[in-house]
Scaffold this motif. Structure first.
Motif, PDB file in Angstrom:
ATOM      1  N   PRO A  79       0.676  -1.299  -0.004  1.00 33.79           N
ATOM      2  CA  PRO A  79      -0.020   0.110  -0.143  1.00 33.79           C
ATOM      3  C   PRO A  79       0.771   1.288   0.013  1.00 33.79           C
ATOM      4  O   PRO A  79       0.508   2.256  -0.660  1.00 33.79           O
ATOM      5  CB  PRO A  79      -0.750  -0.402   1.332  1.00 33.79           C
ATOM      6  N   ALA A  80       1.913   1.310   0.630  1.00 27.63           N
ATOM      7  CA  ALA A  80       2.988   2.536   0.609  1.00 27.63           C
ATOM      8  C   ALA A  80       3.363   2.624  -0.534  1.00 27.63           C
ATOM      9  O   ALA A  80       3.598   3.831  -1.001  1.00 27.63           O
ATOM     10  CB  ALA A  80       4.047   2.249   1.637  1.00 27.63           C
ATOM     11  N   ALA A  81       3.794   1.599  -1.459  1.00 32.01           N
ATOM     12  CA  ALA A  81       4.339   1.759  -2.781  1.00 32.01           C
ATOM     13  C   ALA A  81       3.334   2.355  -3.863  1.00 32.01           C
ATOM     14  O   ALA A  81       3.445   3.356  -4.594  1.00 32.01           O
ATOM     15  CB  ALA A  81       4.620   0.355  -3.288  1.00 32.01           C
ATOM     16  N   VAL A  82       1.880   1.784  -3.569  1.00 34.64           N
ATOM     17  CA  VAL A  82       1.075   2.281  -4.549  1.00 34.64           C
ATOM     18  C   VAL A  82       0.569   3.656  -4.174  1.00 34.64           C
ATOM     19  O   VAL A  82       0.244   4.738  -5.014  1.00 34.64           O
ATOM     20  CB  VAL A  82      -0.323   1.270  -4.475  1.00 34.64           C
ATOM     21  N   LEU A 141       5.823  -1.969  -8.146  1.00 31.09           N
ATOM     22  CA  LEU A 141       6.668  -0.863  -8.717  1.00 31.09           C
ATOM     23  C   LEU A 141       7.183  -0.874  -9.924  1.00 31.09           C
ATOM     24  O   LEU A 141       7.012   0.337 -10.872  1.00 31.09           O
ATOM     25  CB  LEU A 141       8.128  -0.911  -7.653  1.00 31.09           C
ATOM     26  N   LYS A 142       7.375  -2.203 -10.472  1.00 30.63           N
ATOM     27  CA  LYS A 142       7.733  -2.342 -12.074  1.00 30.63           C
ATOM     28  C   LYS A 142       6.752  -1.622 -13.007  1.00 30.63           C
ATOM     29  O   LYS A 142       7.033  -0.681 -13.836  1.00 30.63           O
ATOM     30  CB  LYS A 142       8.124  -3.728 -12.327  1.00 30.63           C
ATOM     31  N   VAL A 143       5.403  -2.329 -12.702  1.00 28.65           N
ATOM     32  CA  VAL A 143       4.349  -1.973 -13.599  1.00 28.65           C
ATOM     33  C   VAL A 143       4.003  -0.520 -13.404  1.00 28.65           C
ATOM     34  O   VAL A 143       3.764   0.344 -14.484  1.00 28.65           O
ATOM     35  CB  VAL A 143       3.073  -2.883 -13.247  1.00 28.65           C
ATOM     36  N   GLY A 144       3.828   0.164 -12.259  1.00 28.85           N
ATOM     37  CA  GLY A 144       3.484   1.416 -11.939  1.00 28.85           C
ATOM     38  C   GLY A 144       4.388   2.500 -12.626  1.00 28.85           C
ATOM     39  O   GLY A 144       4.141   3.434 -12.901  1.00 28.85           O
ATOM     40  N   HIS A 145       5.671   1.914 -12.798  1.00 28.42           N
ATOM     41  CA  HIS A 145       6.754   2.994 -13.197  1.00 28.42           C
ATOM     42  C   HIS A 145       7.027   2.632 -14.602  1.00 28.42           C
ATOM     43  O   HIS A 145       7.844   3.638 -15.415  1.00 28.42           O
ATOM     44  CB  HIS A 145       8.112   3.023 -12.572  1.00 28.42           C
ATOM     45  N   ALA A 202      -8.531   0.327  -5.614  1.00 37.76           N
ATOM     46  CA  ALA A 202      -8.813  -1.071  -4.914  1.00 37.76           C
ATOM     47  C   ALA A 202      -8.288  -0.643  -3.331  1.00 37.76           C
ATOM     48  O   ALA A 202      -9.160  -1.081  -2.526  1.00 37.76           O
ATOM     49  CB  ALA A 202      -7.930  -1.981  -5.466  1.00 37.76           C
ATOM     50  N   ILE A 203      -7.326   0.067  -3.060  1.00 36.81           N
ATOM     51  CA  ILE A 203      -7.076   0.194  -1.654  1.00 36.81           C
ATOM     52  C   ILE A 203      -7.849   1.417  -1.138  1.00 36.81           C
ATOM     53  O   ILE A 203      -8.405   1.019   0.248  1.00 36.81           O
ATOM     54  CB  ILE A 203      -5.680   0.756  -1.658  1.00 36.81           C
ATOM     55  N   VAL A 204      -8.251   2.569  -1.818  1.00 40.04           N
ATOM     56  CA  VAL A 204      -9.187   3.611  -1.176  1.00 40.04           C
ATOM     57  C   VAL A 204     -10.646   2.587  -1.165  1.00 40.04           C
ATOM     58  O   VAL A 204     -11.190   3.073  -0.073  1.00 40.04           O
ATOM     59  CB  VAL A 204      -9.347   4.542  -2.157  1.00 40.04           C
ATOM     60  N   THR A 205     -10.886   1.807  -1.982  1.00 43.19           N
ATOM     61  CA  THR A 205     -12.355   1.215  -1.856  1.00 43.19           C
ATOM     62  C   THR A 205     -12.244   0.421  -0.572  1.00 43.19           C
ATOM     63  O   THR A 205     -13.279   0.265   0.109  1.00 43.19           O
ATOM     64  CB  THR A 205     -12.672   0.334  -3.104  1.00 43.19           C
TER      65      THR A 205
END
Length: 658
Positions: A51-54, A148-152, A166-169
């Protein structure tokens, strides 16, 4: 996560930045507070890396110079601080035994910081053995690296947005449900205790908590860990509790809970202890190899050829590790001296301080190795830190009972119990951080990060977390108190099951009234589980297993914590089977992980907020809008709403997939 366009591999970029450090510390404040509350309530904490990474990717996505290296540092800081909150498995024991009435800020913060820094230092020479040259899967470290890889990656923005959604929901849903529970519109659980049929029948029962956070924990631990926890719960509540209550009169609930808390949980302690020792034995080879690798690197540095080392193999130098370790020992010795003096143990001050330091120095390395191995095997969230704590407190208490107690007046027994808990807390802080560090270093390895920069970030996270934990503990202590502490209402108190067990073990060993037979039975159960685990793995080629440590956890955690975890494990398994049929199975699976993380964060943060409302209002249920007469309706409403919302969340995730 899937993206709408082809993605290219991200470049590492700048790693340690002031912006990343500040963001990591801010996330730390939130997640550490959440972990403290949830750990005291359920006896489990959650990993904060993903969650911290996202969150970091979402916030830094449009910032100039944002890189995967910077985001990795943010999640490293946040995860180390969040993991340090596991100190709650020991430190509240000092309040439970009546030695402290609160948590002295500077002593508590310094204890957490020094133990955490030691955890970072001890894990550095283990990196090569347990990360670089190890087949251990590191499930959470690998998952975080993929996020991390996909997000960046180029074209990865949509995946990052889906992950954040997804996290916020999950957080909003679990917080909203908790508010309804606090208003008493929904019941918090479905529980029933009863006598089994037959003459001289024993008591047993079940307690299914309507907690989305516990459901999420089950999702994250996976099916076979859930099966092991269920096996432990069955051993406790269908085996030992009914047998031990056969000749006991009284209400089924009171009788069953008394038998579990005063007897059965020590069976769980024995099971966890033997499983942890088994892990230590298996770690001898990798530990020796890791130390040898660190020594070889030091030779290269001394020869002036440090620049020949690959960047992604450069740790904090082993000489610096040694100096920092020794530098931590001095203030730890001062704390031990002050604690012993204030406890009336001054007659044997030298023996207590020197013995305490030697114990901390040696035991810390062993627990670092065990916890690092377990994190690599089953993940930081699943690693049974409390089992390690049991070993540590029994060792410390035995040494005090045999070597110090005969030299002191009989009236100092309680002071020795407190000293044992204090020493255990220092070692346990080492355990919590080493449990997390190697997971983070695995993430770093997979994104090509620089180890020494990550290790610096880990130290920063430890210090930040250490500053947050004491005031949150104080707030929760004033709002709810801890079960078993003097003058605390057991109906509203936080269970803090690990702290209760560890303090009970310290008392039992030092006062000489611990029922070693129960622990011996637990050792036998643990040994049988080790054998059965090996047989299952062999018969199924590793597909099935029965983790002995998880069985022990199922025995000594209350059913209000374990049963919903089992439900969550089954739900997560069913979801992942459906996710495997999607066009991008890994993206669907990862969305489930992120939603589960959100469920934990939302309920935990709301718990901290409610604690503050309780403190300032002076009422136990300040948000209640209905009376006790609504309880039956609330149970139906709560159960139906919980089931409906849970099914809806999982179906919603699957509908997001193409």
């Amino acid at each position: 996560m899937s993206s709408s366009s082809p993605a290219t591999a991200p470049q590492l970029g700048t790693e340690l930045t002031l912006r990343g450090i500040v963001l990591g510390i801010l996330i730390t404040l939130v997640f550490t507070a959440a972990n403290v509350y949830f750990g005291l309530k359920a006896g489990l904490t959650f990993a904060t890396s993903i969650p911290a990474a996202v969150i970091a990717m979402a916030l830094l996505r449009r910032a100039a110079g944002s890189s995967i290296g910077e985001t990795n540092i943010v999640q490293t800081i946040a995860s180390s601080a969040g993991t340090l909150s596991s100190i709650i498995f020991v430190l509240p024991g000092l309040v439970m035994i009546g030695w402290w009435t609160g948590f002295p800020y500077w002593m508590s913060a310094t204890l957490c910081a020094l133990g955490g820094v030691l955890g970072v230092m001890y894990s550095i020479p283990l990196r090569r053995a347990l990360v670089t040259n190890s087949p251990l899967p590191y499930p959470e470290g690998v998952a975080c690296a993929e996020v991390l890889k996909v997000g960046h990656a180029t074209g990865g923005g949509e995946g990052s947005r889906q992950g954040l959604a997804a996290i916020v929901t999950g957080a909003v849903v679990s917080a909203g449900f908790s508010i309804a529970v606090a208003m008493q519109l929904f019941a918090a659980n479905l529980a029933q205790y009863f006598r089994l049929p037959g003459q001289r029948s024993g008591a047993t029962g079940y307690d299914l908590s309507f907690s989305f956070a516990l459901l999420a924990v089950g999702h994250l631990v996976g099916l076979w860990v859930g099966v092991a926890i269920l096996a432990g719960a069955a051993i406790a509540w269908l085996g030992f509790v009914p047998v031990l209550t056969q000749a006991t009169d009284g209400a089924a609930e009171a009788v069953a809970l008394a038998a579990w808390s005063r007897q059965v949980r020590f069976v769980g302690a024995g099971c966890i202890a033997v499983a942890a020792i088994w892990t230590l034995v298996k770690l001898a080879g990798p530990v020796i190899a890791g130390l040898h690798g660190a020594a070889m690197t030091a030779r290269v540095r001394r020869a002036g050829r440090a620049d020949t080392l690959p960047r992604n193999e450069r740790d904090i130098p082993i000489g610096t590790v040694g100096l920092v370790t020794l530098a931590c020992m001095l203030p730890i010795g001062v704390m031990l001296s002050r604690f012993a003096s204030s406890a009336g143990l001054g007659d044997q001050l030298g023996l207590l301080v020197v013995g305490g330091l030697v114990y901390v120095f040696l035991m810390s390395f062993f627990v670092a190795a065990v916890c690092g191995y377990m994190a690599g095997l089953i993940g930081s969230s699943n690693s049974p830190l409390s089992g390690v704590g049991i070993l540590v407190v029994i060792g410390a208490s035995l040494l005090l009972a045999l070597g110090v107690k005969p030299l002191l007046p009989a009236a100092t027994g309680q002071a020795l119990v407190a000293f044992a808990l204090f020493v255990t807390a220092v070692v346990f802080a080492v355990a919590t951080i080493s449990n997390d560090n190697l997971q983070d270093l695995k993430t770093g390895q997979l994104v090509d990060a620089t180890p020494w920069r990550q290790q610096v970030a880990l130290v920063i996270g430890v210090v930040a977390g250490a500053l947050v934990i004491p005031p949150v503990l104080d707030l929760l202590n004033k709002a709810y108190g801890f079960a078993g502490a003097p003058g605390v209402d057991p109906k509203t108190a936080l269970g803090a099951p690990q702290a209760a067990l560890i303090s009970a073990l310290a008392k039992g060993v030092i006062q000489g009234d611990l029922d070693w037979n129960l622990i011996g039975i637990g050792v036998a159960v643990g040994g049988a589980c080790i054998v059965l685990d090996g047989m299952l793995k062999h018969a199924t080629s590793g597909r099935a297993h029965l983790a002995p440590l998880a069985v022990g956890l199922g025995i000594y955690l209350p059913p209000s914590s374990t049963l919903m975890i089992v439900v969550g494990a089954v739900a997560g398994w069913a979801y992942e089977r459906r996710a495997a049929l999607q066009r991008d199975p890994e993206a669907a699976r990862q969305l489930g992980v992120l939603m589960a993380s959100g469920l934990i964060v939302g309920e935990s943060l709301l718990g901290v907020l409610l604690a503050a409302i309780v403190v300032f209002s002076g009422q136990n249920t300040p948000l209640a809008v209905v009376g006790e007469g609504f309880a039956t309706t609330a149970q139906w409403l709560g159960g139906l709403a919980f089931a409906g919302i849970g099914i809806g969340l999982y179906r919603g995730l699957l509908r997001k997939q193409p």
